[in-house]
Design a protein around this motif. Structure first.
Motif, PDB file in Angstrom:
ATOM      1  N   THR A 125       3.135  13.260   5.997  1.00  0.00           N
ATOM      2  CA  THR A 125       1.823  12.613   5.952  1.00  0.00           C
ATOM      3  C   THR A 125       1.597  12.022   4.570  1.00  0.00           C
ATOM      4  O   THR A 125       2.313  12.364   3.610  1.00  0.00           O
ATOM      5  N   THR A 126       0.607  11.186   4.467  1.00  0.00           N
ATOM      6  CA  THR A 126       0.305  10.565   3.171  1.00  0.00           C
ATOM      7  C   THR A 126      -0.035  11.614   2.121  1.00  0.00           C
ATOM      8  O   THR A 126       0.292  11.462   0.943  1.00  0.00           O
ATOM      9  N   ALA A 146       0.843  -1.198   0.000  1.00  0.00           N
ATOM     10  CA  ALA A 146       0.000   0.000   0.000  1.00  0.00           C
ATOM     11  C   ALA A 146       0.879   1.249   0.000  1.00  0.00           C
ATOM     12  O   ALA A 146       0.553   2.265  -0.637  1.00  0.00           O
ATOM     13  N   GLY A 147       2.006   1.184   0.710  1.00  0.00           N
ATOM     14  CA  GLY A 147       2.946   2.299   0.730  1.00  0.00           C
ATOM     15  C   GLY A 147       3.535   2.576  -0.638  1.00  0.00           C
ATOM     16  O   GLY A 147       3.671   3.738  -1.048  1.00  0.00           O
ATOM     17  N   PHE A 148       3.893   1.520  -1.364  1.00  0.00           N
ATOM     18  CA  PHE A 148       4.426   1.711  -2.717  1.00  0.00           C
ATOM     19  C   PHE A 148       3.376   2.300  -3.661  1.00  0.00           C
ATOM     20  O   PHE A 148       3.687   3.156  -4.499  1.00  0.00           O
ATOM     21  N   ILE A 149       2.124   1.867  -3.525  1.00  0.00           N
ATOM     22  CA  ILE A 149       1.053   2.433  -4.346  1.00  0.00           C
ATOM     23  C   ILE A 149       0.875   3.905  -4.007  1.00  0.00           C
ATOM     24  O   ILE A 149       0.603   4.737  -4.889  1.00  0.00           O
ATOM     25  N   LEU A 150       1.038   4.261  -2.733  1.00  0.00           N
ATOM     26  CA  LEU A 150       0.974   5.667  -2.336  1.00  0.00           C
ATOM     27  C   LEU A 150       2.050   6.480  -3.063  1.00  0.00           C
ATOM     28  O   LEU A 150       1.771   7.581  -3.564  1.00  0.00           O
ATOM     29  N   LEU A 151       3.256   5.936  -3.139  1.00  0.00           N
ATOM     30  CA  LEU A 151       4.354   6.638  -3.808  1.00  0.00           C
ATOM     31  C   LEU A 151       4.138   6.752  -5.311  1.00  0.00           C
ATOM     32  O   LEU A 151       4.405   7.789  -5.912  1.00  0.00           O
ATOM     33  N   ASP A 188       4.322   0.570 -14.809  1.00  0.00           N
ATOM     34  CA  ASP A 188       4.904  -0.774 -14.708  1.00  0.00           C
ATOM     35  C   ASP A 188       5.198  -1.117 -13.246  1.00  0.00           C
ATOM     36  O   ASP A 188       4.992  -2.257 -12.807  1.00  0.00           O
ATOM     37  N   GLN A 189       5.686  -0.137 -12.499  1.00  0.00           N
ATOM     38  CA  GLN A 189       6.013  -0.380 -11.093  1.00  0.00           C
ATOM     39  C   GLN A 189       4.748  -0.688 -10.275  1.00  0.00           C
ATOM     40  O   GLN A 189       4.731  -1.617  -9.460  1.00  0.00           O
ATOM     41  N   ALA A 190       3.697   0.099 -10.480  1.00  0.00           N
ATOM     42  CA  ALA A 190       2.443  -0.136  -9.759  1.00  0.00           C
ATOM     43  C   ALA A 190       1.829  -1.474 -10.156  1.00  0.00           C
ATOM     44  O   ALA A 190       1.270  -2.185  -9.308  1.00  0.00           O
TER      45      ALA A 190
END
Length: 407
Positions: free
Chosen positions: A341-342, A243-248, A291-293
């Protein structure tokens, strides 16, 4: 009715008969012996020309001496023009009100009748506020007797608690303001239902100042480096890490990540389509997947593909259980970004993409910001999709480049 001066010996010797019978003591006090064996004291009186009677209790719970004393008390009330039966009803009603009109009792009723349309999260915050800050001060108090001083004590206690629990990171002002709203809501409900007369929260409305809103900001170069290099080392669950990677990578809001469902993800076209009811601005939002997501989502599908949600709550047994609102921010704090924060990641994406001269329309559309023409916005969710697809891939590559920004 037999007339005699009663004694305890006499009363104890009385036996039940097939029919009820009575024995007079004095001054219209008598005892009633029922076929069941019960012996009940009664007092006969005249009020405003009308004869009535009332029970004074059952013998031996009420002794002869106590019955005579009660009779004298009732005669004294009559001499003052007070109806003894009505007076007793009023006393009982007042005693009942003291137990049923407490703040906690009214609060439970308020939650049931006035908060039923609120989210479980909001109702949970109400329950926590009662438990931690409000009930210890006024929970057992009659709601009509809650004072401004009581409310002030709740606010002060709330601030002290939050400061202590957060080790000084938070002022407690927001929690105190919310607690004042909760107390005010319950008391105004009590006023509307004729159980209170005034709202003491009004007198302390300016005691706690609303904290200045910390708007989202772009991350510094050092923070970007830490985000990209520390997230892979996060020691929590893989679901939260993903979920953190999707946030980025995606510019999504945290709530959109938490609510994301597998039925919205189209791996073939590499698109995620968020329905109207999920989005903050009530419009369909289409997210091209980099591609990363795509790689992160494929990995996550192995973990939660049989759930409704892409990122279900870690310990929830329900397929619809979302991650807690605080989970992603806690993850950021864990990896050393306690001042981030997010929402700051959206501000970072906006700032950096504008600096690189990407079209405003593409950036704003990807941030799902408001379209001034709401009718147009509801049908325009796929506009600039080709350009946005390339931009999102560029953005994911930019995020990955943060690993080398600081040496």
């Amino acid at each position: 009715m037999a007339t005699t001066k009663l004694s305890d010996v006499k009363i104890k010797s009385l036996k039940p008969k097939d029919k009820l019978y009575r024995l007079l003591d004095s001054d219209r006090l008598y005892i009633e012996i029922r076929p069941t064996g019960a012996k009940v004291w009664r007092f006969k009186f005249v009020f405003q020309g009308k004869e009535s009677s009332m029970s004074l209790g059952e013998y031996p719970s009420i002794s002869l001496a106590e019955a005579r004393s009660l009779k004298d008390q009732m005669r004294a009330k009559l001499a003052k023009g007070i109806h003894p039966v009505e007076d007793r009803k009023n006393i009982k009603a007042q005693a009942l009100a003291e137990t049923t009109n407490t703040f906690d009792t009214i609060a439970a009723e308020f939650k049931l009748k006035r908060m039923c349309s609120k989210s479980e999260t909001y109702q949970g915050k109400f329950d926590i506020a009662l438990e931690k800050d409000i009930s210890p001060v006024i929970g057992k108090k009659n709601v009509n007797e809650v004072t401004a001083a009581d409310v002030l004590k709740i606010l002060d206690n709330t601030v002290d608690r939050v400061v202590k629990e957060s080790n000084g990171r938070f002022t407690g002002a927001s929690a105190a303001l919310e607690n004042r709203r909760f107390v005010g809501g319950v008391i105004r409900y009590a006023i509307a239902t004729l159980r209170a007369e005034n709202d003491p929260t009004y007198a302390v409305r300016d005691v706690i100042k609303r904290p200045r809103v910390n708007h989202a900001r772009a991350l510094t170069k050092e923070e970007r480096y830490k985000a990209r290099t520390s997230l892979p080392k996060y020691n929590g669950t893989q679901t939260v890490k993903n979920a953190g990677f999707i946030l980025l990578y995606t510019m999504l809001r945290a709530v959109e990540i938490r609510k994301m469902q597998w039925s919205w993800v189209d791996f073939e076209s590499k698109l995620i389509t968020f329905p109207i009811e999920v989005m903050k601005k009530a419009r369909i939002h289409v997210l091209p997947i980099s591609d990363q997501a795509y790689k992160v989502l494929r990995q996550q599908h192995e973990i939660s593909g049989d759930s409704i949600l892409v990122f279900p709550a870690i310990f929830s047994k329900k397929s619809s259980g979302m991650l807690s609102p605080s989970t992603l921010n806690s993850m950021l704090e864990y990896i050393g970004l306690k001042d981030v924060t997010t929402h700051d990641f959206r501000a970072t994406a906006s700032t950096l993409l504008y600096e690189k001269d990407y079209e405003e329309a593409w950036i704003e559309k990807q941030l799902a910001h408001a379209e001034s023409n709401k009718t147009k916005a509801s049908y325009d969710h796929s506009k600039h999709l080709k350009q946005r697809r390339k931009m999102m891939q560029d953005w994911a590559d930019i995020v990955d480049s943060w690993k080398t920004e600081v040496k």
